[in-house]
Design a protein around this motif. Structure first.
Motif, short mmCIF file in Angstrom:
data_model
loop_
_atom_site.label_atom_id
_atom_site.label_comp_id
_atom_site.label_asym_id
_atom_site.label_seq_id
_atom_site.Cartn_x
_atom_site.Cartn_y
_atom_site.Cartn_z
N ARG A 193 -2.01 -5.57 -7.16
CA ARG A 193 -0.73 -5.68 -7.03
C ARG A 193 -0.46 -7.09 -6.37
O ARG A 193 0.77 -7.78 -6.78
CB ARG A 193 -0.26 -4.61 -5.95
N LYS A 228 -8.49 1.87 -3.10
CA LYS A 228 -7.15 1.55 -2.54
C LYS A 228 -6.94 -0.04 -2.47
O LYS A 228 -6.12 -0.79 -2.50
CB LYS A 228 -6.74 2.26 -1.51
N ARG A 229 -8.24 -0.57 -1.89
CA ARG A 229 -8.24 -2.03 -1.51
C ARG A 229 -8.26 -2.74 -3.06
O ARG A 229 -7.39 -3.62 -3.08
CB ARG A 229 -9.50 -2.57 -0.73
N SER A 263 -4.73 -2.60 -4.16
CA SER A 263 -3.71 -3.61 -3.31
C SER A 263 -3.96 -5.06 -3.89
O SER A 263 -3.19 -5.85 -3.87
CB SER A 263 -4.17 -3.35 -1.97
#
Length: 289
Positions: free
Chosen positions: A32, A25-26, A29
């Protein structure tokens, strides 16, 4: 007992799976965020390019106006001398009216008009003391705001034909019909050190405004002067075409229309080659422009 041992082993692996999920997830992120930053940089570069192009357009427009004035001065020098009438009192009244010079007509039109400031503007907007300036394509208004007033309640409403400035729940400071229409979507304003700055773009370029709102004192637009421009930077052939376009513009002002000059298209094509990032697919050449 064997089944309980397997459950204990699965419990031991749960934190590892959880940590892998967090890392994934990191990373997503981070990617993005990197994409957003790249888009911001591209937008910033495009804005810089647009501002540079707008500056070039303003310089060309100022050059055109200056060349137009030079053409007018040259025509005055080439005009035949005015015939002097020794005793004009002996002429019939109808003849005196016909013999009135163009300069006298212009002077009569200029009576009561205010001399423009150094930036081709005036000092009143909608009856309110406010400095305004102009180029042939843009207008700027500077209003000293009352002290101890909240900027949050200030508003500037601009439509193609009207302008209204004031504070919410109070009578408008400035309100009225614009002298000519503007591109309201390109109206911007901000407040800096107690001064409201409003910038508007004229719908019809290549024209001097005598006032911002109807009813305001009119400035003498014949005294407006274009700013300094880099005429020497223009290609000689392009400058020659600009001279021709100025002459045709003057003919248009006299009501004499002419067909589209094919060479004008060449100027547009040259400008397009210099700025391939601009979309000229819908560009047209207006007759007599």
């Amino acid at each position: 007992r064997g089944g309980g041992a397997i459950e204990d082993l699965a419990d031991d692996f749960d934190p590892i799976l959880h940590e892998d999920s967090l890392k994934k997830k990191r990373e997503e992120s981070r990617l993005r965020l990197k994409t957003v930053e790249q888009k911001k940089e591209r937008i910033k570069a495009l804005r810089s390019t647009v501002m540079s192009i707008q500056q070039e357009i303003r310089e060309i427009e100022n050059t055109i106006i200056r060349l137009q004035k030079e053409e007018q001065e040259a025509q005055k020098k080439d005009a035949p001398p005015t015939t002097v009438v020794e005793n004009p009192n002996k002429l019939p009244a109808s003849r005196k009216k016909i013999d009135k010079t163009e300069a006298e007509d212009e002077n009569e039109k200029d009576n009561g008009k205010v001399k423009p400031n150094i930036e081709n503007g005036g000092a009143v907007v909608g009856g309110y003391p406010a400095k305004w300036t102009q180029t042939v394509t843009e207008l700027e208004i500077f209003v000293d705001l009352p002290p101890h007033k909240s900027v949050r309640s200030l508003y500037v409403d601009s439509t193609p034909y009207k302008l209204k400035i004031g504070y919410k729940d109070e009578e408008a400071m400035i309100e009225g019909d614009l002298f000519e229409p503007v591109k309201s979507a390109e109206t911007f304003w901000n407040v800096d050190e107690g001064i409201l700055h409003v910038q508007m773009v004229k719908l019809h370029g290549m024209r001097w405004w005598s006032r911002i709102l109807d009813g305001d004192p009119s400035i003498n637009t014949r005294m407006c002067e274009p700013g300094e421009s880099r005429a020497d930077d223009l290609d000689p052939s392009l400058r020659s075409e600009v001279d021709k376009m100025l002459w045709k513009q003057k003919q248009k002002e006299k009501g004499i229309t002419e067909p589209v000059d094919e060479k004008k298209k060449k100027i547009l094509e040259e400008f397009q080659q210099k700025h391939p990032e601009m979309d000229f697919s819908k560009a047209t050449m207006a007759p007599g422009s």
